[in-house]
Design a protein around this motif. Structure first.
Motif, mmCIF file in Angstrom:
data_model
loop_
_atom_site.group_PDB
_atom_site.id
_atom_site.type_symbol
_atom_site.label_atom_id
_atom_site.label_comp_id
_atom_site.label_asym_id
_atom_site.label_seq_id
_atom_site.Cartn_x
_atom_site.Cartn_y
_atom_site.Cartn_z
ATOM 1 N N ASP A 18 0.820 -1.228 0.000
ATOM 2 C CA ASP A 18 0.000 0.000 0.000
ATOM 3 C C ASP A 18 0.844 1.265 0.000
ATOM 4 O O ASP A 18 0.543 2.240 0.700
ATOM 5 C CB ASP A 18 -0.941 0.013 1.214
ATOM 6 C CG ASP A 18 -1.847 -1.204 1.262
ATOM 7 O OD1 ASP A 18 -2.329 -1.610 0.196
ATOM 8 O OD2 ASP A 18 -2.059 -1.749 2.360
ATOM 9 N N GLN A 31 -1.288 13.560 -5.071
ATOM 10 C CA GLN A 31 -1.022 12.126 -4.947
ATOM 11 C C GLN A 31 -0.387 11.605 -6.224
ATOM 12 O O GLN A 31 -0.932 11.764 -7.317
ATOM 13 C CB GLN A 31 -2.320 11.364 -4.659
ATOM 14 C CG GLN A 31 -2.118 9.949 -4.149
ATOM 15 C CD GLN A 31 -1.610 9.910 -2.713
ATOM 16 O OE1 GLN A 31 -1.910 10.797 -1.918
ATOM 17 N NE2 GLN A 31 -0.840 8.879 -2.374
ATOM 18 N N ARG A 34 -0.565 5.334 -5.397
ATOM 19 C CA ARG A 34 -1.417 4.871 -4.312
ATOM 20 C C ARG A 34 -1.495 3.347 -4.351
ATOM 21 O O ARG A 34 -1.463 2.729 -5.422
ATOM 22 C CB ARG A 34 -2.822 5.474 -4.400
ATOM 23 C CG ARG A 34 -3.649 4.981 -5.589
ATOM 24 C CD ARG A 34 -5.052 5.554 -5.569
ATOM 25 N NE ARG A 34 -5.866 4.988 -6.643
ATOM 26 C CZ ARG A 34 -7.112 5.369 -6.909
ATOM 27 N NH1 ARG A 34 -7.677 6.318 -6.188
ATOM 28 N NH2 ARG A 34 -7.787 4.798 -7.899
ATOM 29 N N HIS A 73 5.241 13.118 1.084
ATOM 30 C CA HIS A 73 4.582 12.389 2.167
ATOM 31 C C HIS A 73 4.380 10.953 1.690
ATOM 32 O O HIS A 73 3.762 10.719 0.650
ATOM 33 C CB HIS A 73 3.237 13.030 2.512
ATOM 34 C CG HIS A 73 2.494 12.300 3.597
ATOM 35 N ND1 HIS A 73 2.964 12.219 4.885
ATOM 36 C CD2 HIS A 73 1.315 11.612 3.565
ATOM 37 C CE1 HIS A 73 2.110 11.519 5.624
ATOM 38 N NE2 HIS A 73 1.105 11.140 4.843
ATOM 39 N N THR A 75 3.192 6.957 2.599
ATOM 40 C CA THR A 75 2.414 6.083 3.467
ATOM 41 C C THR A 75 2.615 4.636 3.031
ATOM 42 O O THR A 75 3.176 4.363 1.969
ATOM 43 C CB THR A 75 0.919 6.437 3.406
ATOM 44 O OG1 THR A 75 0.476 6.369 2.034
ATOM 45 C CG2 THR A 75 0.666 7.831 3.938
ATOM 46 N N GLY A 76 2.132 3.713 3.847
ATOM 47 C CA GLY A 76 2.312 2.293 3.556
ATOM 48 C C GLY A 76 3.577 1.768 4.203
ATOM 49 O O GLY A 76 4.144 2.394 5.106
ATOM 50 N N SER A 77 4.034 0.604 3.747
ATOM 51 C CA SER A 77 5.227 0.004 4.326
ATOM 52 C C SER A 77 6.119 -0.573 3.248
ATOM 53 O O SER A 77 5.646 -1.050 2.215
ATOM 54 C CB SER A 77 4.861 -1.090 5.340
ATOM 55 O OG SER A 77 4.323 -2.226 4.690
#
Length: 337
Positions: A18, A31, A34, A73, A75-77
């Motif tokens: 993600d 963005q 995603r 920015h 996000t996720g891993s």
């Protein structure tokens, strides 16, 4: 036995889940990617393909932790051998970058520092991660240049980037990336702007290095021919999303997403002489102009009203995934092959 919903075994070397990337702009956060999800097993070579602007390079930079924290920015891993690189303190990440994960950048002339010799740049990488003397750093640097097939490596070690040809500079970039023998190598368009003969040599060098050193590789490219030569699995990105992934043999013969099928159909074929080369109409949407639902929908010949809804990344047995609600129907009709 591999999980049916996972494209690689349960203990991958790299596990991306993600991954979302956004950049700050005058209009706010934009963005870029995603829900980017894929994994790479130890020693595996995975191809990441898509048109320019689909998010391939920025994904590679995010994996390396090279995006500016002030304007991005994430996000996720991103799990590398069980450690999450996202949010890792800069000092810890610095110790892993170059030693465990390394990157070959797209344009060596801009990536190499013109005021330092090739040897100085290799030695800097080596001494940052290994306790070696200047003499040993030189010896191992020359050995790395020899590994990537540079003739007279001791002479090239003391040369500046502008004194090398394009192919030699690319080999020097590879030498810098592999001198610490990382577990994962990210190769971002490593054959861009090289002639066909040199391209083949660079691909052979990378394949040989992965085999000898046991490295895994993420091969970022738009050249499906090179992917077919070098990779065991393929990940297709479009407009910042992973839209299909699976084994290379399956995807080249039986693609499940119309975009992957379009990329394959656009390859020149020797048998189709004096015929118009198929092309995907339109262009990749700009950031901030993404359509609702399936992002490929405005360019897709098979789009229907259900495609206006968000498309999940669904499993395709035994080890694939696809982001298309019509993939089973289109597969049965045989229109994508």
């Amino acid at each position: 036995m591999a999980d049916m919903t996972s494209p690689v075994p349960s203990a991958p070397l790299l596990d991306v889940r993600d991954l979302g990337i956004a950049f700050r702009s005058g209009a706010g956060m934009v963005q870029v990617t995603r829900d980017v999800t894929f994994a790479i097993a130890p020693g595996e070579t995975v191809g990441l393909v898509g048109e320019s602007g689909c998010g391939k390079t920025v994904t590679g930079l995010a994996l390396m932790g090279l995006l500016p924290s002030a304007t991005s920015h994430i996000t996720g891993s991103v799990q590398l051998e069980g450690e999450n690189l996202i949010g890792m303190p800069a000092r810890q990440l610095q110790r892993r970058r170059g030693a465990k994960i390394s990157m070959i950048f797209q344009e060596p002339m801009s990536a190499l520092d013109p005021v330092f010799t090739i040897g100085q740049q290799i030695s800097e990488t080596l001494r940052a991660h290994r306790s070696v003397s200047a003499k040993e750093a030189r010896e191992r640097g020359i050995e790395a240049l020899a590994r990537v097939g540079i003739p007279e490596p001791a002479l090239r070690f003391d040369a500046y980037p502008h004194q090398l040809s394009g192919g030699m500079r690319q080999r020097a970039m590879i030498a810098i990336a592999i001198v610490c023998e990382p577990r994962l190598l990210i190769a971002d368009e490593p054959t861009t702007a090289l002639d066909v003969t040199v391209q083949a040599q660079i691909v052979d060098v990378l394949g040989d290095l992965c085999a000898r050193l046991g490295m895994a590789m993420l091969f970022i490219t738009h050249d499906l021919g090179l992917v077919a030569q070098t990779c065991s699995r393929l990940v297709t990105m479009y407009a910042g999303e992973v839209i299909e992934q699976g084994r290379i043999d399956d995807m080249l013969v039986r693609p499940r997403h119309p975009y992957t099928s379009g990329l394959l159909r656009s390859l020149p074929a020797l048998a189709a002489r004096k015929t118009k080369l198929p092309a995907i109409p339109g262009r990749v949407p700009m950031r901030g102009e993404m359509p609702d639902g399936c992002r490929f929908r405005p360019r897709c010949d098979f789009a229907l009203p259900p495609c206006e809804a968000p498309q999940p990344l669904d499993p395709v047995p035994p080890v694939g995934q696809v982001r298309c609600c019509r993939n089973d129907e289109l597969e049965l009709k045989g229109v994508l092959s």
